[in-house]
Design a protein around this motif. Sequence first.
Motif, PDB file in Angstrom:
ATOM      1  N   SER A  58       0.856  -1.183   0.000  1.00  0.00           N
ATOM      2  CA  SER A  58       0.000   0.000   0.000  1.00  0.00           C
ATOM      3  C   SER A  58       0.895   1.237   0.000  1.00  0.00           C
ATOM      4  CB  SER A  58      -0.891   0.003   1.237  1.00  0.00           C
ATOM      5  OG  SER A  58      -0.084   0.135   2.394  1.00  0.00           O
ATOM      6  N   GLU A  59       0.268   2.423  -0.018  1.00  0.00           N
ATOM      7  CA  GLU A  59       1.065   3.652   0.031  1.00  0.00           C
ATOM      8  C   GLU A  59       1.873   3.706   1.335  1.00  0.00           C
ATOM      9  OE1 GLU A  59       0.442   8.521  -0.243  1.00  0.00           O
ATOM     10  OE2 GLU A  59      -1.194   7.148  -0.758  1.00  0.00           O
ATOM     11  N   GLN A  62       4.744   1.250   1.090  1.00  0.00           N
ATOM     12  CA  GLN A  62       5.873   1.748   0.303  1.00  0.00           C
ATOM     13  C   GLN A  62       6.765   2.647   1.146  1.00  0.00           C
ATOM     14  OE1 GLN A  62       4.124   3.596  -3.146  1.00  0.00           O
ATOM     15  NE2 GLN A  62       3.914   1.663  -4.244  1.00  0.00           N
ATOM     16  N   LYS A 136      10.050   3.282 -10.913  1.00  0.00           N
ATOM     17  CA  LYS A 136       9.230   3.664  -9.760  1.00  0.00           C
ATOM     18  C   LYS A 136       9.600   2.853  -8.528  1.00  0.00           C
ATOM     19  CE  LYS A 136       4.463   4.391  -8.244  1.00  0.00           C
ATOM     20  NZ  LYS A 136       3.035   4.300  -8.605  1.00  0.00           N
ATOM     21  N   VAL A 140      10.748   4.535  -4.857  1.00  0.00           N
ATOM     22  CA  VAL A 140      10.091   4.306  -3.571  1.00  0.00           C
ATOM     23  C   VAL A 140      10.919   3.429  -2.641  1.00  0.00           C
ATOM     24  CG1 VAL A 140       7.811   4.586  -4.592  1.00  0.00           C
ATOM     25  CG2 VAL A 140       8.751   2.282  -4.340  1.00  0.00           C
TER      26      VAL A 140
END
Length: 310
Positions: A58-59, A62, A136, A140
């Motif tokens: 999930s955000e 990350q 990406k 992250v």
Amino acid sequence: MDLKQLKALQVIVDTGSFSEAASQLGLTQSALSHQLRRLEEELDETLLVRARPRVYPSEAGQAVLASARKIQTELAGLQTHFARQRKGPVTGSLHIAATSLSIVYVLGDLCEAFMEKYPGIEVNFTASETAGAAVKRVLVGASDLAFTPMTEANKQLVSVPLGRTDHVFIVRNSHPLAQRPAVSMDELRAFPFVLFQPGSGTRGIMDGLFLPSGGYGRILTESNDAQFIKRIVSISNGVALMPVYAMSDGVAREKLSQLTCEQTVPHVDIGIVHRRGVQMHAIELFKALCLDLRGPSLTHYTRTNVGPMR
């Protein structure tokens, strides 16, 4: 929160599977789930999205993963430092993200050479859908390095160009354009296109060529599977753009013709990127080996010299 929980989160994300992660860590799946649940309860956040076919962060996950990577990097740096002092083998880990096309045809040779030279460094791979997705992961903190086209500068990343690959238009041997010594973009546009998906380096080249001058016409299908694209072209009147290094298999040799475009020889520079400011010995060793194998100038993949980057 402890290192075991952070390590568990990393391995789950890297493998995309609780069962595979449990196997790698030598735990039962229930014990691994318990570790992750305790971490989520402590942070009061859901860190993983339990989806099929892969679990993904999930955000919040990350963000935690990025911090966990930094912690592991610091620990690996300490281990490497004292390993060098002991004159023993170099150890650590390296997480690399790339498309399956890059891993199969280019990056695999570099990684094989690296693992032969540094057997004490554990190399982990993530096959991403596009080069953009690989980058990406680096941004992250989910991967240390990404293999990608050198198309856009990013101040957060250090870029190391390694090669330049020409691209060719391909059609089946019985295609009306197959016997032409050279073709125009308008002639190509008269036939349906088989395209890589948006976000890939090859699709970026195609968009740059065709979108400003009228678009594609009909699109037969889109995929990031190079083998699938070549197979579809071999059984249809479709036209595709393909990096030359992907043209050495049986289907390419026996069923496909490569076309010369009158207007241009499409190409893209390729290389590796990592986050700026990250001090990690395994990254520096990998970069040094890649540059040593590359030599003083970029390796140039053409129709006549396709081969491994060494």
